[in-house]
Design a protein around this motif. Structure first.
Motif, mmCIF file in Angstrom:
data_model
loop_
_atom_site.group_PDB
_atom_site.id
_atom_site.type_symbol
_atom_site.label_atom_id
_atom_site.label_comp_id
_atom_site.label_asym_id
_atom_site.label_seq_id
_atom_site.Cartn_x
_atom_site.Cartn_y
_atom_site.Cartn_z
ATOM 1 N N PRO A 157 60.126 -51.498 -35.810
ATOM 2 C CA PRO A 157 60.759 -52.412 -36.751
ATOM 3 C C PRO A 157 61.231 -51.692 -38.016
ATOM 4 N N GLY A 158 62.267 -52.250 -38.610
ATOM 5 C CA GLY A 158 62.869 -51.612 -39.766
ATOM 6 C C GLY A 158 62.001 -51.693 -41.003
ATOM 7 N N THR A 161 63.267 -53.822 -43.867
ATOM 8 C CA THR A 161 63.828 -55.102 -43.417
ATOM 9 C C THR A 161 62.923 -55.877 -42.481
ATOM 10 N N GLY A 162 62.099 -55.184 -41.696
ATOM 11 C CA GLY A 162 61.272 -55.865 -40.706
ATOM 12 C C GLY A 162 62.012 -56.246 -39.448
ATOM 13 N N ALA A 163 63.306 -55.886 -39.355
ATOM 14 C CA ALA A 163 64.126 -56.252 -38.203
ATOM 15 C C ALA A 163 63.831 -55.353 -37.009
ATOM 16 N N THR A 164 64.110 -55.852 -35.801
ATOM 17 C CA THR A 164 63.838 -55.091 -34.584
ATOM 18 C C THR A 164 65.102 -54.876 -33.765
ATOM 19 N N GLY A 299 57.011 -56.241 -39.076
ATOM 20 C CA GLY A 299 56.148 -55.210 -39.635
ATOM 21 C C GLY A 299 54.962 -55.838 -40.350
ATOM 22 N N ASN A 300 54.212 -55.049 -41.091
ATOM 23 C CA ASN A 300 53.089 -55.588 -41.864
ATOM 24 C C ASN A 300 53.513 -55.787 -43.321
ATOM 25 N N PHE A 301 54.692 -56.341 -43.504
ATOM 26 C CA PHE A 301 55.280 -56.562 -44.829
ATOM 27 C C PHE A 301 56.386 -57.592 -44.713
ATOM 28 N N LEU A 302 56.804 -58.091 -45.878
ATOM 29 C CA LEU A 302 57.945 -59.005 -45.960
ATOM 30 C C LEU A 302 58.900 -58.494 -47.026
ATOM 31 N N LEU A 303 60.185 -58.553 -46.735
ATOM 32 C CA LEU A 303 61.221 -58.263 -47.719
ATOM 33 C C LEU A 303 61.686 -59.598 -48.288
#
Length: 361
Positions: A157-158, A161-164, A299-303
């Motif tokens: 994942p980015g 960004t958290g994108a896949t 991911g283990n985060f949020l944007l």
């Protein structure tokens, strides 16, 4: 000739690297070949820290390979993902020349490693859409081929960004770049998502490279161990360039413990908690006044974008909560990246953003 062999720096074609005292397997009871201290360290009198560790410990490679479902010959262990990035640039980009392609906003070390090596950095920005950030795959392929970029770094994942990116899209892009570029998929946050690892594509593509780290889900950021996975021919080239003793003995021991069945079982439970908390935090942040957008994340985060990111950041810092300021990144001048913490920590973040939390002393 494989893609990696085509891209290998011309001046490294006959280079075999440094042959360390531990690079060949030897048996003995009196070790006088590495100029080590014959006496144990005063800091470790009962240990063996005075001896250099194996460059690539067989048991470590075996455990990591089993965990990631590849062959030991397809894996190189090193100092986190960062060393893998640096090794790839140094191996496949001519010093002061060469070219890599990245898709910002993304992990900053791709560009840093390239620029320190004098390589050109080509950017094909992610597309910011109502369903989150996505890759422009056609533009990625076109610009890579036009620029003759030897390396393409994609975070999946980015980060931030958290994108896949799904394996089918990776495979399609790898086919377009076959013989021309190595496609590097950085899966530092792979444990937190639902997408299958690109390591499953190694048998079908000689130009796919996968990066993994134990710094995130395995909670071993301080140990600094990660790995590069690729076809064995690529790994052999990277080993020529790697430093003689990249892994510290105590860290090797920690990773072996982390890969035991009981530890992996508990790891799965921990990941489930992070994913649950990520969903809760995303829902709560998305409903707050002043939040423009909380992007979905694997991911283990949020944007998160805010009407006034500076004010939110100041309030969080006043409350003793440190998040990542993303405003210097192009296109993210209103954004913060928030790692998923414990339920208590996540609730505190929401309370501060709502303006209902006390400031810490």
């Amino acid at each position: 000739m494989t893609t990696a062999e085509r891209l290998l720096r011309a001046d490294l074609r006959d280079f075999r690297g440094y042959v360390s005292a531990r690079s060949t397997r030897q048996e003995g009871s009196v070790w006088l070949n590495a100029n080590e201290s014959a006496l144990p360290s005063l800091a470790d009198p009962d240990g063996t820290s005075q001896r250099y560790p194996e460059p690539q410990p067989a048991e470590l490679l075996k455990r990591l390979a089993a965990h990631y479902q590849v062959e030991p010959t397809q894996l190189l262990a090193g100092r986190g993902s960062d060393e893998g990035i640096d090794l790839l640039v140094r191996t496949f980009c001519e010093p002061g020349d060469g070219c890599v392609l990245i898709a910002p906003p993304t992990f900053g070390m791709y560009a840093v490693s390239a620029k320190l090596h004098g390589a050109q950095v080509i950017e094909v920005p992610l597309l910011d859409t109502p369903r989150g950030f996505i890759h422009d795959l056609d533009a990625l392929a076109t610009h890579t081929l036009e620029a003759k970029a030897s390396l393409v770094f994609l975070c999946n994942p980015g980060n931030p960004t958290g994108a896949t990116l799904d394996p089918g899209a990776i495979s399609q892009l790898a086919r377009r770049l076959a013989g021309r570029s190595l496609l590097v998929i950085d899966e530092a946050y792979g444990e937190y998502g639902d997408v299958a690892s690109a390591s499953r594509l190694l048998g079908a593509h000689d130009n796919i490279v996968v990066l993994r780290t134990l710094s995130k889900a395995h909670a071993l950021a301080g140990a600094r161990i990660g790995c590069v996975m690729a076809q064995a021919s690529v790994i052999a080239l990277l080993r020529r360039v790697q430093a003689p003793y990249p892994l510290a003995a105590p860290c090797i021991g920690m990773v072996l413990k982390a890969l035991q069945p009981t530890a992996l079982s508990e790891l799965a439970d921990r990941i489930a908690v992070v994913r649950k908390e990520r969903k809760i935090l995303h829902k709560r942040l998305s409903g707050l006044d002043g939040v423009r957008c909380a992007y979905p994340s694997s991911g283990n985060f949020l944007l998160v974008r805010f009407d006034d990111a500076a004010a939110i950041l100041a309030r969080l810092l006043q409350a003793g909560i440190v998040v990542r300021d993303m405003r210097a990144y192009e296109g993210l001048d209103d954004a913060l990246r928030i790692s998923i913490g414990t339920p208590t920590e996540n609730a505190a973040v929401v309370a501060v953003i709502e303006g209902n939390a006390r400031v810490s002393a």
